[in-house]
Design a protein around this motif. Structure first.
Motif, PDB file in Angstrom:
ATOM      1  N   ILE A  12      50.926  52.222  42.947  1.00 49.74           N
ATOM      2  CA  ILE A  12      49.612  52.728  43.335  1.00 49.74           C
ATOM      3  C   ILE A  12      49.234  53.957  42.505  1.00 49.74           C
ATOM      4  O   ILE A  12      48.093  54.096  42.048  1.00 49.74           O
ATOM      5  N   VAL A  13      50.197  54.843  42.300  1.00 50.85           N
ATOM      6  CA  VAL A  13      49.949  56.042  41.489  1.00 50.85           C
ATOM      7  C   VAL A  13      49.554  55.652  40.069  1.00 50.85           C
ATOM      8  O   VAL A  13      48.595  56.192  39.488  1.00 50.85           O
ATOM      9  N   LEU A  14      50.279  54.697  39.485  1.00 47.92           N
ATOM     10  CA  LEU A  14      50.013  54.284  38.110  1.00 47.92           C
ATOM     11  C   LEU A  14      48.659  53.591  37.986  1.00 47.92           C
ATOM     12  O   LEU A  14      47.930  53.814  37.012  1.00 47.92           O
ATOM     13  N   LEU A  15      48.305  52.749  38.947  1.00 52.32           N
ATOM     14  CA  LEU A  15      47.000  52.092  38.916  1.00 52.32           C
ATOM     15  C   LEU A  15      45.874  53.114  39.024  1.00 52.32           C
ATOM     16  O   LEU A  15      44.854  53.009  38.334  1.00 52.32           O
ATOM     17  N   THR A  16      46.057  54.106  39.887  1.00 53.52           N
ATOM     18  CA  THR A  16      45.058  55.161  40.025  1.00 53.52           C
ATOM     19  C   THR A  16      44.889  55.935  38.725  1.00 53.52           C
ATOM     20  O   THR A  16      43.766  56.208  38.273  1.00 53.52           O
ATOM     21  N   LEU A  17      46.018  56.276  38.084  1.00 52.39           N
ATOM     22  CA  LEU A  17      45.976  57.006  36.816  1.00 52.39           C
ATOM     23  C   LEU A  17      45.285  56.183  35.741  1.00 52.39           C
ATOM     24  O   LEU A  17      44.443  56.702  34.988  1.00 52.39           O
ATOM     25  N   ALA A  18      45.620  54.899  35.652  1.00 51.22           N
ATOM     26  CA  ALA A  18      45.006  54.032  34.643  1.00 51.22           C
ATOM     27  C   ALA A  18      43.498  53.912  34.867  1.00 51.22           C
ATOM     28  O   ALA A  18      42.714  53.958  33.916  1.00 51.22           O
TER      29      ALA A  18
END
Length: 288
Positions: free
Chosen positions: A271-277
């Protein structure tokens, strides 16, 4: 009409093996991870359904927030450090310097060499007592530096090693783009009286924006999800100072035998990585 349906059916048959393969290696593990995160299972027991209890427990843990904080710091420093070093070397190698081809090959070594081999080499270099650096320091009469045993030094060390391992990717990507820039732009800038720094800021940097955002997104994902550098150097220590969410997930799933907590940590990392992307993509779209 029947002919078009027949063509679509033939196309679907050709795509079917790829669809099945992607489902097997990507979709099924992802769905399984979500299911495991909602259970209180272990390595030997599937466990029972407990809803979002694992996530609630994780958010209450100071260990989680410490790992999240380190992961963010590690990612930002690694991405910026590898990008700046890669950009500097890409600009340098784009010039007509002697031995340019040899330098290009040599600078790719950190990227292509096995992580196990490279991290074993780094432990030999910066090992606490018997490392090459500390052997030299002690021979000069100074106290050894605890690169991997001191919390602050360990964080610094893993970031530096990650930058060393990652900059070739940035360098190659940026160098490939630099070689596609039309030289007429620089000639026009020179005629207008711009110096080299002004041409770099006004011409080179704008031409690199697209590849820069792509590199940032990919490197952010790789850095936040990094396991091999951190585990092989410090195993997340000392005192969990270099533990990110991926290592924490691994420890809970395979060492503490809590697959539910491990899967939940993996989902949170995703979830963190998708938000960052998404944030980086929005910034790129707004800039365009």
């Amino acid at each position: 009409m029947h002919t078009q349906q027949g063509i679509k059916w033939v196309q679907l048959r050709f795509m079917l093996p790829a669809i099945l393969f992607i489902s097997l290696v990507s979709i099924y593990p992802f769905i399984s991870g979500i299911i495991y995160s909602l259970k209180d299972g272990s390595l030997l027991n599937a466990g029972s359904f407990i809803g979002f209890a694992n996530f609630v427990e994780i958010f209450k843990m100071s260990e989680f927030w410490a790992a999240f904080k380190f992961g963010v710091i590690f990612t930002i420093c690694s991405v910026l450090g590898s990008y700046l070093l890669g950009l500097f070397l890409a600009v340098l190698l784009n010039m007509n310097i002697p031995g340019r081809g040899i330098f290009r090959v040599a600078l790719l070594v950190p990227w292509v060499i096995s992580s196990v081999v490279s991290m074993a080499g780094w432990r030999t270099i910066i090992g606490d007592q018997t490392g090459i650096v500390n052997s030299v320091i002690q021979s000069l009469g100074f106290e050894p530096i605890l690169f991997l045993s001191n919390e602050d030094w360990a964080v610094f060390s893993v970031i530096m090693v990650k930058i060393w391992k990652s900059f070739p990717f940035m360098m190659v990507s940026l160098l490939a783009t630099l070689q596609t820039i039309n030289h007429d732009l620089y000639e026009a800038g020179s005629i207008d009286g711009a110096n080299k720094w002004q041409m770099f800021i006004r011409i080179t940097v704008p031409q690199l924006k697209t590849v820069t955002f792509v590199c940032w997104i990919l490197m952010s994902i790789w850095s936040f999800n990094d396991f091999d550098v951190l585990w092989l150097l410090t195993e997340g220590g000392p005192l969990d100072a270099t533990q990110n969410l991926i290592i924490m997930s691994y420890k809970y799933a395979f060492i503490k035998s809590s697959t539910g907590m491990g899967a939940a940590l993996g989902i949170l990392s995703l979830i963190v990585l998708l938000t960052l992307a998404l944030i980086l993509l929005r910034v790129q779209k707004k800039d365009e």
